[in-house]
Motif scaffolding. Sequence first.
Motif, short mmCIF file in Angstrom:
data_model
loop_
_atom_site.label_atom_id
_atom_site.label_comp_id
_atom_site.label_asym_id
_atom_site.label_seq_id
_atom_site.Cartn_x
_atom_site.Cartn_y
_atom_site.Cartn_z
N ALA A 51 50.73 62.28 4.77
CA ALA A 51 51.22 61.82 3.48
C ALA A 51 51.07 60.30 3.29
CB ALA A 51 52.68 62.22 3.31
N ILE A 52 51.38 59.53 4.33
CA ILE A 52 51.38 58.08 4.14
C ILE A 52 50.62 57.30 5.21
CG2 ILE A 52 53.47 57.88 2.75
CD1 ILE A 52 55.04 57.40 5.29
N PHE A 53 50.64 57.77 6.44
CA PHE A 53 50.06 57.00 7.53
C PHE A 53 48.54 57.04 7.59
CE2 PHE A 53 54.26 57.88 9.81
CZ PHE A 53 54.83 56.72 9.33
N TRP A 54 47.91 57.92 6.83
CA TRP A 54 46.46 57.99 6.84
C TRP A 54 45.85 56.67 6.37
CZ3 TRP A 54 43.61 57.39 2.40
CH2 TRP A 54 44.31 57.49 1.18
N ILE A 55 46.58 55.93 5.55
CA ILE A 55 46.09 54.64 5.07
C ILE A 55 45.94 53.66 6.24
CG2 ILE A 55 46.64 52.67 3.57
CD1 ILE A 55 48.14 54.72 1.77
N ILE A 56 46.87 53.71 7.18
CA ILE A 56 46.81 52.84 8.35
C ILE A 56 45.57 53.16 9.18
CG2 ILE A 56 47.95 52.26 10.53
CD1 ILE A 56 50.62 52.78 9.06
N ASP A 57 45.30 54.45 9.40
CA ASP A 57 44.13 54.83 10.18
C ASP A 57 42.84 54.46 9.47
OD1 ASP A 57 45.52 55.80 12.32
OD2 ASP A 57 45.43 57.89 11.69
N LEU A 58 42.78 54.68 8.18
CA LEU A 58 41.58 54.34 7.42
C LEU A 58 41.33 52.84 7.44
CD1 LEU A 58 39.31 55.60 5.79
CD2 LEU A 58 40.71 55.32 3.75
N ALA A 59 42.37 52.05 7.26
CA ALA A 59 42.23 50.59 7.31
C ALA A 59 41.78 50.14 8.70
CB ALA A 59 43.55 49.92 6.94
N SER A 60 42.35 50.74 9.73
CA SER A 60 41.97 50.40 11.11
C SER A 60 40.50 50.70 11.36
CB SER A 60 42.84 51.17 12.09
OG SER A 60 42.46 50.92 13.41
N LEU A 61 40.05 51.84 10.87
CA LEU A 61 38.64 52.20 11.05
C LEU A 61 37.71 51.27 10.28
CD1 LEU A 61 38.87 56.07 10.97
CD2 LEU A 61 38.01 54.68 12.85
N LEU A 63 38.32 48.15 9.37
CA LEU A 63 38.37 46.79 9.89
C LEU A 63 37.81 46.66 11.31
CD1 LEU A 63 41.90 45.69 8.64
CD2 LEU A 63 39.68 44.95 7.75
N TYR A 64 38.16 47.62 12.19
CA TYR A 64 37.83 47.51 13.60
C TYR A 64 36.83 48.56 14.10
CZ TYR A 64 42.13 44.81 13.33
OH TYR A 64 43.10 43.92 12.98
#
Length: 71
Positions: A51-61, A63-64
């Motif tokens: 629901a919400i944490f997928w944004i963190i994983d997508l941003a991490s991918l 950026l890094y």
Amino acid sequence: MKDIVKFFDDLPYIVKIILALPFIDGIAWGIYRIAKGKIVLGIIWILVGWAIFWIIDLASLLLYKDIRILA
């Protein structure tokens, strides 16, 4: 468990991006976190990550080019 982590680490970049999309992210990267030994974080990711944490994983991918944040 090391085999699961190695499998996810060796995936092509585009497949990692696809796995970071909503609904898929919670299960795929939740299992990855559990396999890395972060059981509580992995379970939370499976329950609410889609629901919400997928944004963190997508941003991490993006950026890094790897899952580094909270992994």
